[in-house]
Design a protein around this motif. Structure first.
Motif, PDB file in Angstrom:
ATOM      1  N   TYR A  61      -4.788   1.461 -18.005  1.00 19.20           N
ATOM      2  CA  TYR A  61      -5.443   1.430 -16.697  1.00 19.20           C
ATOM      3  C   TYR A  61      -4.642   0.511 -15.753  1.00 19.20           C
ATOM      4  CZ  TYR A  61      -9.290   3.204 -19.567  1.00 19.20           C
ATOM      5  OH  TYR A  61     -10.027   3.932 -20.438  1.00 19.20           O
ATOM      6  N   ARG A  62      -4.716   0.881 -14.473  1.00 21.11           N
ATOM      7  CA  ARG A  62      -4.119   0.023 -13.427  1.00 21.11           C
ATOM      8  C   ARG A  62      -5.109  -0.028 -12.273  1.00 21.11           C
ATOM      9  NH1 ARG A  62       0.883  -2.104 -12.896  1.00 21.11           N
ATOM     10  NH2 ARG A  62       1.570  -2.748 -10.806  1.00 21.11           N
ATOM     11  N   LEU A  63      -5.597  -1.274 -11.969  1.00 15.85           N
ATOM     12  CA  LEU A  63      -6.555  -1.472 -10.873  1.00 15.85           C
ATOM     13  C   LEU A  63      -5.812  -2.043  -9.670  1.00 15.85           C
ATOM     14  CD1 LEU A  63      -9.511  -1.601  -9.822  1.00 15.85           C
ATOM     15  CD2 LEU A  63      -9.624  -3.923 -10.768  1.00 15.85           C
ATOM     16  N   VAL A  64      -6.040  -1.447  -8.517  1.00 11.65           N
ATOM     17  CA  VAL A  64      -5.375  -1.883  -7.280  1.00 11.65           C
ATOM     18  C   VAL A  64      -6.454  -2.235  -6.266  1.00 11.65           C
ATOM     19  CG1 VAL A  64      -3.822  -1.265  -5.390  1.00 11.65           C
ATOM     20  CG2 VAL A  64      -3.381  -0.438  -7.719  1.00 11.65           C
ATOM     21  N   CYS A  74      -2.900  -6.818  -1.112  1.00 10.10           N
ATOM     22  CA  CYS A  74      -2.794  -5.784  -2.135  1.00 10.10           C
ATOM     23  C   CYS A  74      -2.428  -6.442  -3.453  1.00 10.10           C
ATOM     24  CB  CYS A  74      -1.725  -4.759  -1.729  1.00 10.10           C
ATOM     25  SG  CYS A  74      -1.535  -3.431  -2.981  1.00 10.10           S
ATOM     26  N   LYS A  75      -3.262  -6.172  -4.455  1.00 10.84           N
ATOM     27  CA  LYS A  75      -3.032  -6.706  -5.793  1.00 10.84           C
ATOM     28  C   LYS A  75      -3.250  -5.586  -6.815  1.00 10.84           C
ATOM     29  CE  LYS A  75      -2.298 -11.069  -4.739  1.00 10.84           C
ATOM     30  NZ  LYS A  75      -1.057 -11.789  -5.033  1.00 10.84           N
ATOM     31  N   MET A 120     -12.781  -3.796   1.665  1.00 11.83           N
ATOM     32  CA  MET A 120     -11.834  -3.642   0.574  1.00 11.83           C
ATOM     33  C   MET A 120     -11.931  -2.236  -0.008  1.00 11.83           C
ATOM     34  SD  MET A 120     -13.482  -5.373  -2.800  1.00 11.83           S
ATOM     35  CE  MET A 120     -13.430  -3.979  -3.886  1.00 11.83           C
ATOM     36  N   THR A 121     -10.789  -1.870  -0.620  1.00  6.72           N
ATOM     37  CA  THR A 121     -10.729  -0.604  -1.342  1.00  6.72           C
ATOM     38  C   THR A 121     -10.176  -0.897  -2.721  1.00  6.72           C
ATOM     39  OG1 THR A 121     -10.345   0.643   0.697  1.00  6.72           O
ATOM     40  CG2 THR A 121      -9.742   1.694  -1.382  1.00  6.72           C
ATOM     41  N   ALA A 122     -10.889  -0.360  -3.749  1.00  7.33           N
ATOM     42  CA  ALA A 122     -10.446  -0.553  -5.139  1.00  7.33           C
ATOM     43  C   ALA A 122     -10.200   0.815  -5.742  1.00  7.33           C
ATOM     44  CB  ALA A 122     -11.488  -1.302  -5.944  1.00  7.33           C
ATOM     45  N   GLU A 123      -9.039   0.943  -6.399  1.00  4.76           N
ATOM     46  CA  GLU A 123      -8.692   2.179  -7.098  1.00  4.76           C
ATOM     47  C   GLU A 123      -8.293   1.845  -8.527  1.00  4.76           C
ATOM     48  OE1 GLU A 123      -6.697   5.322  -4.156  1.00  4.76           O
ATOM     49  OE2 GLU A 123      -5.683   3.365  -4.120  1.00  4.76           O
ATOM     50  N   PRO A 165       0.821  -1.226   0.000  1.00  6.24           N
ATOM     51  CA  PRO A 165       0.000   0.000   0.000  1.00  6.24           C
ATOM     52  C   PRO A 165       0.849   1.268   0.000  1.00  6.24           C
ATOM     53  CG  PRO A 165      -0.887  -1.604   1.523  1.00  6.24           C
ATOM     54  CD  PRO A 165       0.420  -2.170   1.052  1.00  6.24           C
ATOM     55  N   MET A 166       1.971   1.267   0.751  1.00  2.00           N
ATOM     56  CA  MET A 166       2.781   2.469   0.814  1.00  2.00           C
ATOM     57  C   MET A 166       3.373   2.790  -0.551  1.00  2.00           C
ATOM     58  SD  MET A 166       2.452   3.571   3.834  1.00  2.00           S
ATOM     59  CE  MET A 166       3.760   4.813   3.810  1.00  2.00           C
ATOM     60  N   ASN A 167       3.810   1.788  -1.228  1.00  2.00           N
ATOM     61  CA  ASN A 167       4.405   2.023  -2.539  1.00  2.00           C
ATOM     62  C   ASN A 167       3.372   2.549  -3.547  1.00  2.00           C
ATOM     63  OD1 ASN A 167       6.839   1.106  -1.510  1.00  2.00           O
ATOM     64  ND2 ASN A 167       6.509  -1.007  -2.274  1.00  2.00           N
ATOM     65  N   ILE A 168       2.169   2.024  -3.463  1.00  2.00           N
ATOM     66  CA  ILE A 168       1.098   2.468  -4.376  1.00  2.00           C
ATOM     67  C   ILE A 168       0.768   3.922  -4.119  1.00  2.00           C
ATOM     68  CG2 ILE A 168      -1.347   2.132  -4.990  1.00  2.00           C
ATOM     69  CD1 ILE A 168       0.537   0.017  -6.122  1.00  2.00           C
ATOM     70  N   SER A 169       0.702   4.292  -2.856  1.00  2.00           N
ATOM     71  CA  SER A 169       0.335   5.670  -2.513  1.00  2.00           C
ATOM     72  C   SER A 169       1.390   6.652  -3.000  1.00  2.00           C
ATOM     73  CB  SER A 169       0.137   5.815  -0.998  1.00  2.00           C
ATOM     74  OG  SER A 169      -0.891   4.963  -0.565  1.00  2.00           O
TER      75      SER A 169
END
Length: 740
Positions: free
Chosen positions: A68-71, A80-81, A102-105, A22-26
């Motif tokens: 697109y990139r879905l996380v 985290c995927k 869950m959280t999807a971005e 998650p930290m890297n994605i943010s």
């Protein structure tokens, strides 16, 4: 690291799940922001009893090239995927933990400075979604709307029922409360306006397995069809070179042209043989190729929600069907449950499938189809209904070109009629007699009889003819009956060789192969009398001659009289006599009474001499003056003096007609006025009517003869029509001759 490559079959794009922190994605996508023109409407959901989700989104409008990139992140599970995709806007079968939030971005063009993103959060177990239905149909009738639905296979197990909301097309508001179904297949909405168009949406009812129910799109339901099509024409015509088939053309009209999508025409045989074929057409007309059997046809207008009332039409059995196959199609009855049919033509060269229909008049036909490829006959046994005695049956044989099965697959263009016949199981004699028997054209020795046929239901067999029973009518005596057989197609017969002036009785009956039936009531008639007939002919000619004489005789006689015997005027009808007959009649009678015997002599002519005859012109001018004279005595004296001067000339030998004694008599009657010239009152007209130079015969007047006079003398004819004759003599201005 294990990489999972997944191929997206519809676009040949692929995505690869990558583990992430998650930290890297943010930190990596911290420059991406939520923007109205960027990627948006991210939604994730799953199916009941599944731990996999599907996420979908809508792309932004900023760039043409999109990645697109879905996380997916589940913090409680440190899950985290990351999934990458190009061009695709959905990713399925995403594994999740159902009990963890869950959280999807989703990031669009995450490597660029114009990166946009969309965010979705939820609990996976609450994201189990059912619906919408994949198939929907509507049916409207009598103010009701029936909604029929079909669900996806994975949803069918979990959906228990559904709801329907509706509104009139164009209305901003939906119904206050949706209508709930009693099952998961159909729902009925009541009390709708049949003439309105409605918008309808369908949504399943949530439960523990279907936490979300998606509402369907809005369906447009057209108004209800309440009027039936109207048949305009039905034409039945022959088809060239296709014996036994006919072309049936139907046209109709429908008043609501914009409300329907087309028409369903349903056609079937009246015998009830399957199938009943349904044909769809968008035009209000249809053409069918049918056999000569009777058919039942229905026409309905349809749209996607309603079917109009039915317009029904019976296509009758072809009228000439009963005459088809005469001599080439026959029936032999064995029992009330079996019979054999025969046909002459070698039909098995072209056909192997046949159908037979038979029926009583006014009843439904019974049918049987069969396969025959060896001979031209077929015995039918165990027929559906037993045959009845004394009933006439009509039977028809049809041939079918389809060799795969002898049962019809279609009604239109499936068979043709070969022939027809009639038969009885058992025949009997007629139970009624001919009616309305009458006689006319009666002569000395013949009469014409006429009658009405026996009804078919009373024949109980094939009519072979009529029997005329007649005999002489003799009171209290018997006479020999005579019979004459008449052809069954006849309804009249001239009965001859009868006696004149004889009374006869007549009865008529029909007969079949079993025998004669009931006789009719007696008819009495009497032939003409021979003497009366001859006397009548003898009277006709004289009556005709007399009639012609009465009609044309008087005009012919009148015409001949005018030509051969001209009409002689009656002196009594002259103008002068009409004037004299008035006031002078009594005076003349008195004068006649004073005449002597000599004065009555009327058998000869007396010729007198005219002296100084006054012309007609002078006399005409003088008469009015004399007529106006008031001195009657002077007038009488003047007349008498003139007459006396005539009598004083004995040399002439003329017997005077008026004596002085006569003149001396006075009468109280008024003297008549002088008569004017006219008709027989002038001597000049009398001279014109008498031949000149012919001596008058006066031998009977005192034995003296008168000599011929000159043209100034006047010949007077002595006749009973004249009372007196006067001659003219010299007179003064006051004298004149009175001519009677």
């Amino acid at each position: 690291k294990v990489f999972l490559f997944m191929i997206w079959s519809r676009t040949y794009s692929y995505y690869v799940p990558v583990s992430c922190k998650p930290m890297n994605i943010s930190s990596k996508y911290q420059h991406c922001r939520i923007h109205p023109d960027g990627v948006h409407d991210l939604d994730c959901f799953g199916r009941p009893n599944s731990n996999k989700l599907k996420c979908v989104w809508k792309p932004g409008n900023q760039t043409t090239e999109k990645t697109y990139r879905l996380v997916l992140q589940q913090q409680n599970k440190s899950y985290c995927k990351a999934y990458s995709s190009t061009r695709l806007t959905e990713i399925s079968k995403l594994p999740v933990f159902t009990e963890s939030a869950m959280t999807a971005e989703v990031f669009q063009n995450g490597e660029s400075q114009n990166c946009t993103k969309a965010v979705f959060k939820g609990l996976p177990k609450d994201l189990m979604r059912c619906g919408p239905p994949y198939s929907v149909s509507f049916s409207r009738h009598s103010g009701r709307l029936v909604v029929n639905v079909s669900w996806e296979k994975e949803d069918t197990v979990f959906i228990k029922n559904f709801s329907v909301r509706y509104k009139a097309l164009g209305s901003p508001l939906w119904s206050q409360s949706p209508v709930q179904s009693q099952n998961k297949k159909n729902c009925t909405v009541e009390n709708l306006n049949s003439s309105l168009v409605y918008s309808v949406q369908i949504q399943c009812t949530t439960n523990d397995k279907c936490s979300q129910c998606v509402r369907s799109k809005a369906y447009t339901v057209p108004s209800e069809l309440t009027t039936r099509p109207v048949l305009v024409s039905l034409d039945d015509s022959d088809i060239a070179k296709r014996k036994g088939s006919r072309l049936v053309s139907l046209t109709w009209k429908f008043p609501d042209e914009k409300l329907h999508d087309g028409y369903y025409v349903t056609i079937g045989k009246m015998s009830g043989e399957d199938p009943r074929e349904q044909i769809f057409t968008t035009r209000p007309e249809i053409r069918l190729i049918l056999s000569y059997s009777a058919y039942h046809l229905n026409i309905n207008a349809v749209n996607n929600a309603s079917t109009s009332p039915t317009e029904s039409q019976i296509i009758p059995q072809r009228e000439d069907e009963l005459s088809m196959g005469a001599g080439k199609f026959n029936v032999t009855v064995h029992s009330n449950t079996s019979f054999t049919i025969y046909w002459n033509d070698n039909l098995i060269m072209n056909y192997v499938c046949y159908s037979v229909e038979w029926m009583k008049k006014g009843h439904k036909a019974v049918y049987m189809s069969f396969y025959q490829n060896e001979c031209n006959h077929r015995t039918l046994t165990s027929i559906p209904e037993p045959l009845e005695p004394y009933e006439r049956y009509s039977i028809t044989l049809h041939v079918r070109p389809n060799k795969d099965t002898c049962n019809m697959k279609f009604v239109n263009n499936s068979e043709s009629t070969y022939g027809s016949a009639q038969f009885y199981f058992i025949q009997g004699s007629p139970v009624s007699a001919p009616t309305n028997i009458s006689s006319y054209n009666v002569t000395l020795d013949s009469v014409v009889l006429e009658w009405s046929s026996i009804p078919e239901e009373d024949l109980r067999g094939f009519l072979m003819g009529y029997i005329i029973h007649y005999t002489e009518y003799k009171h209290r005596e018997t006479s020999t009956e005579k019979n004459i057989t008449v052809d069954p197609a006849s309804n009249s017969y001239e009965l001859g060789d009868l006696k004149s002036s004889t009374m006869y009785t007549v009865q008529i009956s029909g007969f079949t192969e079993t025998g004669a039936g009931v006789r009719s009531a007696e008819l009495l008639f009497k032939t003409n009398y021979e003497g009366w007939s001859s006397n009548l002919s003898d009277l006709i000619i004289p009556l005709a001659v007399m009639t012609m004489m009465l009609i044309f005789g008087p005009p012919i006689i009148k015409r001949a009289k005018v030509i051969l015997w001209p009409s002689i005027p009656n002196p009594g009808d002259s103008n002068a006599m009409q004037k004299i007959d008035g006031p002078c009649e009594q005076k003349l009678v008195e004068t006649i009474n004073t005449l002597t015997v000599e004065e009555w002599y009327t058998s000869g002519l007396q010729i007198v001499e005219k002296e100084d005859v006054i012309s007609a012109r002078t006399l005409v001018s003088v008469l009015p003056l004399l007529h106006a004279s008031e001195d009657e005595e002077d007038l009488l004296e003047m007349t008498c003096d003139w007459i006396q001067r005539d009598t004083e000339e004995p040399a002439r030998g003329v017997l005077p007609y008026v004596t002085s004694e006569t003149c001396g008599q006075r009468t109280d009657h008024q003297a008549p006025p002088f008569a004017f010239m006219g008709d027989y009152t002038t001597m000049e007209m009398f001279q014109q009517a008498t031949p000149q130079g012919v001596p008058a015969n006066t031998s009977g007047i005192r034995g003296t003869e008168s000599e011929p006079e000159d043209t100034d003398s006047t010949v007077l004819k002595s006749a009973p029509d004249y009372v007196r004759q006067f001659s003219t003599s010299p007179i003064s201005n006051r004298d004149m001759s009175i001519i009677l």
